[in-house]
Design an enzyme around this catalytic site. Structure first.
Site, PDB file in Angstrom:
ATOM      1  CB  THR A  27      -2.995 -64.821  19.834  1.00 19.17           C
ATOM      2  OG1 THR A  27      -2.671 -65.947  19.006  1.00 19.17           O
ATOM      3  CG2 THR A  27      -1.777 -64.423  20.639  1.00 19.17           C
ATOM      4  CB  ALA A  60      -0.435 -69.797  16.452  1.00 20.31           C
ATOM      5  CB  ILE A  86      -2.364 -75.842  15.745  1.00 18.89           C
ATOM      6  CG1 ILE A  86      -0.940 -76.075  15.239  1.00 18.89           C
ATOM      7  CG2 ILE A  86      -3.252 -75.321  14.618  1.00 18.89           C
ATOM      8  CD1 ILE A  86      -0.212 -74.815  14.824  1.00 18.89           C
ATOM      9  CE  LYS A  87      -7.779 -69.740  20.890  1.00 17.67           C
ATOM     10  NZ  LYS A  87      -7.635 -68.350  21.367  1.00 17.67           N
ATOM     11  CB  VAL A  88      -8.282 -76.353  15.655  1.00 20.40           C
ATOM     12  CG1 VAL A  88      -9.258 -76.838  14.607  1.00 20.40           C
ATOM     13  CG2 VAL A  88      -6.848 -76.545  15.179  1.00 20.40           C
TER      14      VAL A  88
END
Length: 218
Positions: A27, A60, A86-88
């Site tokens: 997402t 996310a 965790i999307k960074v």
């Protein structure tokens, strides 16, 4: 190759899961906004809902752009479920955040990758996934699939465990070519995955089988 669905739409995620080929979800803030999800509380609840549908690997994305903010926000997201990745973003502070999360055993997905050098930095920081955006590269007349090849070669050369997650998938040939090249994951809209089912000879063959059956049906 794992199939992720790139959406925040709950119905689409349920449909992809029901097909039996879904391995994860990606997402981003744009996809959340498209579904009318606003505010921190709503976003967290939406991720909780997604995690109840899929078995694992829900990316996310943090919206903070500084290291402290990314760490704080990412830690909150990770507390939702062990399924959260965790999307960074690929920035200096983003790479620092990836290093921090790696030290804490928290999985990460480094997004907005457009060069092999960026992917290499993310891998050295311990990213679980790197997400090269092949469709956006194609838009500016750069071969996005060639970038996938470069990254895979580099990772294989040095034994990085970071997986290559092909993103910005626009059509079925993107998916097929990524599978041929050896991408670990491809994330795409549901319609692209569904399109893999389609071929006129399949439709014509089924129609003929049914027509022939009716001829001999008692």
């Amino acid at each position: 190759m794992d199939f992720f669905i790139d959406t925040a739409n709950i119905d689409e995620i349920k449909e992809a899961h029901a097909i039996g080929v879904l391995n994860g979800v990606t997402t981003n803030p744009s996809l959340m906004a498209k579904e009318g999800i606003k505010g921190k509380v709503e976003v967290l609840k939406h991720y909780e809902a997604i995690c109840k549908i899929v078995e694992d690997k829900v990316s996310a994305e943090v919206i903070s752009t500084d290291y402290v903010g990314m760490v704080k926000e990412g830690t909150q997201l990770a507390e939702i479920s062990e399924k959260i990745v965790i999307k960074v973003p690929m920035t200096l502070d983003g790479v620092k955040a990836i290093s921090y999360f790696t030290s804490k055993g928290i999985r990460t997905n480094c997004t907005l990758i457009f060069t092999a050098g960026q992917a290499l930095l993310a891998a050295k920081a311990g990213a679980t996934y790197v997400s090269p955006f092949i469709g956006r590269l194609d838009d500016i007349a750069y071969d996005g699939l060639e970038l996938i090849k470069q990254i895979i070669t580099i990772f294989d050369n040095y034994g990085y465990s970071t997986e290559v997650l092909a993103a910005s998938i626009r059509h079925t040939m993107h998916l097929i070519k990524c599978a041929e090249i050896g991408a670990d994951v491809a994330t795409s809209p549901l319609k692209v995955i569904i399109s893999l089912l389609n071929h006129p000879l399949t439709d014509n063959g089924l129609a003929k089988f049914l027509a022939d059956y009716k001829k001999v049906e008692p």
